[in-house]
Motif scaffolding. Structure first.
Motif, short mmCIF file in Angstrom:
data_model
loop_
_atom_site.label_atom_id
_atom_site.label_comp_id
_atom_site.label_asym_id
_atom_site.label_seq_id
_atom_site.Cartn_x
_atom_site.Cartn_y
_atom_site.Cartn_z
N ARG A 11 0.85 -1.19 0.00
CA ARG A 11 0.00 0.00 0.00
C ARG A 11 0.88 1.24 0.00
N VAL A 12 0.69 2.11 -0.99
CA VAL A 12 1.56 3.27 -1.16
C VAL A 12 0.85 4.59 -0.88
N GLN A 13 -0.48 4.55 -0.75
CA GLN A 13 -1.22 5.77 -0.45
C GLN A 13 -2.54 5.40 0.17
N THR A 14 -2.97 6.16 1.17
CA THR A 14 -4.27 5.89 1.78
C THR A 14 -4.78 7.14 2.47
N SER A 15 -6.11 7.23 2.57
CA SER A 15 -6.76 8.31 3.29
C SER A 15 -8.19 7.87 3.56
N SER A 16 -8.92 8.66 4.31
CA SER A 16 -10.36 8.42 4.42
C SER A 16 -11.02 8.75 3.09
N LEU A 17 -12.24 8.24 2.88
CA LEU A 17 -12.98 8.58 1.67
C LEU A 17 -13.27 10.07 1.63
N ASP A 18 -13.64 10.66 2.77
CA ASP A 18 -13.88 12.10 2.81
C ASP A 18 -12.63 12.88 2.40
N GLN A 19 -11.47 12.45 2.90
CA GLN A 19 -10.23 13.16 2.57
C GLN A 19 -9.88 13.00 1.10
N PHE A 20 -10.20 11.85 0.52
CA PHE A 20 -10.00 11.67 -0.92
C PHE A 20 -10.73 12.77 -1.69
N TRP A 21 -11.99 13.03 -1.32
CA TRP A 21 -12.75 14.05 -2.04
C TRP A 21 -12.24 15.46 -1.73
N ARG A 22 -11.80 15.69 -0.50
CA ARG A 22 -11.21 17.01 -0.21
C ARG A 22 -9.96 17.23 -1.06
N ASP A 23 -9.12 16.20 -1.12
CA ASP A 23 -7.88 16.33 -1.89
C ASP A 23 -8.17 16.54 -3.37
N ALA A 24 -9.31 16.05 -3.86
CA ALA A 24 -9.71 16.26 -5.25
C ALA A 24 -10.33 17.63 -5.47
N GLY A 25 -10.44 18.43 -4.40
CA GLY A 25 -10.95 19.79 -4.52
C GLY A 25 -12.44 19.91 -4.51
N VAL A 26 -13.15 18.92 -3.92
CA VAL A 26 -14.60 18.90 -3.95
C VAL A 26 -15.17 19.41 -2.63
#
Length: 494
Positions: free
Chosen positions: A37-52
């Motif tokens: 595993r090379v990257q992980t976050s919460s699902l919410d943080q995934f969307w924040r990082d995508a600028g949503v």
């Protein structure tokens, strides 16, 4: 747990060098070669990082890798039971660790209904979403509709697409049809486990600060809002087009399975100003009733099969035919009905059952390669079998597909129940082809790893090419999961 939600809504995809798992509460990226595993976050943080920008929490993720554009597409929804958004993101390159860019699309311009159980598909022209729409003021199936979204793929592939929505339409060609089945009256939203586990305080989800979306090219999303389920069916699946054709883009639903009818709708015209065509599109299949629960050992409640006979996983277009799988009732057992439908004529080409008199099989997902080799991954359980993950391999000769005995991938070790209400499991799974090798398949499945604990497993399945003579075909299974260690096992397929 790594997720903190139940059910996980098991979902993932495979690219050239990476594997992405996107489940409720968790986003993870693995190196395909090593399983690291090379990257992980919460699902919410995934969307924040995508600028949503989103409200409350995000749930019901879907994920696809598009081998033609070499990009990843992800979808979710937010703000359960209130006016909410479709969330759609595209990776910045074929490397999912290099970042994503996302948009939020209002699911109902009138704010009367909220989107649940989103689905995701693509073709050469567009990326497509659909969802079941529940009244905000009520919980039952009364007033249930569907909304379908079409987005030009080129808009998403622009350097930094923005969340601006250019079009909201109800441009629909339809005809009167028989009512579709609406087998469930409860939405299938996932819930954080800190609101569900016995002995833990109830906690509300507090929105956190989010990053603003990028500003650049416009995403021209077209919404076909609040369609009656009598014309589209319930839980519409946009087709994943592996033939890479363009419009018309097909969408399928299980419609009236008990009467032997599926329903096809089409997005037609120009992808920048399309029309939804729901006229005709009835597909005749063998009738089956739905099965809403699955057995497990011991006194705990049976497991819920969400929405009965809907298409829980993707429908795929391969070699001019739609392939799909659904859960049906076969002599009192949950079984998997797979099907192949001619995409030009809407005629059923073949169908069959994967079943066992002592087991329930459910939450199937399907993948098909260019040679019409088929892998279906699914959950299985029974009175003497804890919930386990399985796969079945089908090979096609002379237009007829024959499946081997299901392969047990990961055996469950205990029974499962959280709370006293609905005993949620699923709500879906994912199976896909490796884009670098048509004879390598991957399946993302759920199993019970300890009492009242779900876990996910990612399994690689290699089949020998039928064009290369071998004394024995070897099926290799490499498993690794977000919750466990890597293991390797080999099984001979005679």
């Amino acid at each position: 747990m790594d997720s903190g939600f139940r059910p996980p809504d098991t979902m993932g995809g495979v690219g050239s060098d990476h594997i992405v798992e996107l489940i409720n509460g968790r986003y993870s990226v693995y190196e395909k070669a090593t399983g690291t595993r090379v990257q992980t976050s919460s699902l919410d943080q995934f969307w924040r990082d995508a600028g949503v920008n989103f409200s409350s929490f995000t749930f019901d993720p879907r994920l696809l890798y598009d081998p033609f554009s070499e990009r990843w597409f992800a979808a979710s929804v937010d703000n359960a039971r209130r006016d909410n958004n479709f969330l759609l993101a595209v990776s910045n390159s074929s490397d999912p660790t290099a970042g994503w860019t996302g948009v939020a699309i209002d699911s109902d311009s009138r704010n009367q209904r909220w989107a649940d159980y989103p689905t995701l598909g693509f073709d050469g022209d567009g990326v497509y979403l659909a969802a079941n729409m529940f009244p905000i003021s009520g919980r039952g199936a009364f007033g249930l509709t569907t909304t379908i979204v079409a987005v030009p793929k080129n808009d998403l592939l622009a350097a930094t697409p923005t969340a601006t929505i250019a079009t909201e339409l109800e441009n629909i060609i339809s005809d009167a049809t028989v009512p579709s089945e609406q087998p469930i009256t409860n939405p299938q939203l996932a819930v954080p486990e800190n609101e569900l586990l016995p002995g833990t305080p109830t906690a509300s989800i507090v929105p956190e600060d989010v990053l603003p979306a990028a500003t650049s090219a416009t995403v021209n999303a077209t919404l076909f809002e609040n369609n009656s389920t009598s014309i589209t069916g319930f839980t519409v699946q946009p087709v994943v087009d592996l033939d890479n054709t363009g419009l018309p883009a097909a969408l399928l639903s299980s419609f009236r399975t008990s009467s032997g009818l599926f329903k096809r709708s089409n997005i037609i015209g120009d992808i920048n100003s399309p029309t939804l065509d729901t006229s005709d599109g009835l597909i005749s299949v063998e009738p089956f009733f739905s099965k809403s629960s699955a057995e497990q050992p011991g006194p705990k409640k049976n497991l819920e099969i969400a929405n009965g006979s809907i298409f829980h996983g993707n429908v795929v277009l391969q070699n001019g035919a739609f392939w799909g799988v659904q859960t049906v009732n076969n002599a009192g057992r949950a079984a998997l009905r797979w099907f192949q439908i001619d995409a030009t004529t809407n005629l059923l080409m073949q169908e069959g059952l994967i079943s066992d008199p002592n087991l329930d099989f459910y939450y199937g997902s399907i993948a098909v390669n260019d040679f019409d080799d088929v892998v279906i991954g699914f959950s299985g359980s029974g009175e003497n079998q804890f919930v386990s993950s399985y796969a079945a391999l089908g090979q096609t000769s002379g237009g007829m597909t024959t499946f081997d005995t299901p392969l047990l991938l990961k055996e469950g070790v205990d029974d499962y129940q959280i709370g006293t209400g609905r005993n949620r499991w699923g709500d879906y799974s994912a199976t896909t082809i490796d884009p670098t090798d048509p004879f390598t398949f991957w399946t993302f499945q759920e199993f019970v790893s300890a009492e009242n604990r779900w876990s996910t497993q990612i399994t690689e399945l290699k089949i020998a090419s039928t064009t290369v003579p071998e004394p024995a075909s070897v099926l290799g299974v490499l498993t690794f999961g977000a919750f466990g260690a890597t293991s390797l096992k080999r099984k001979n397929k005679n």
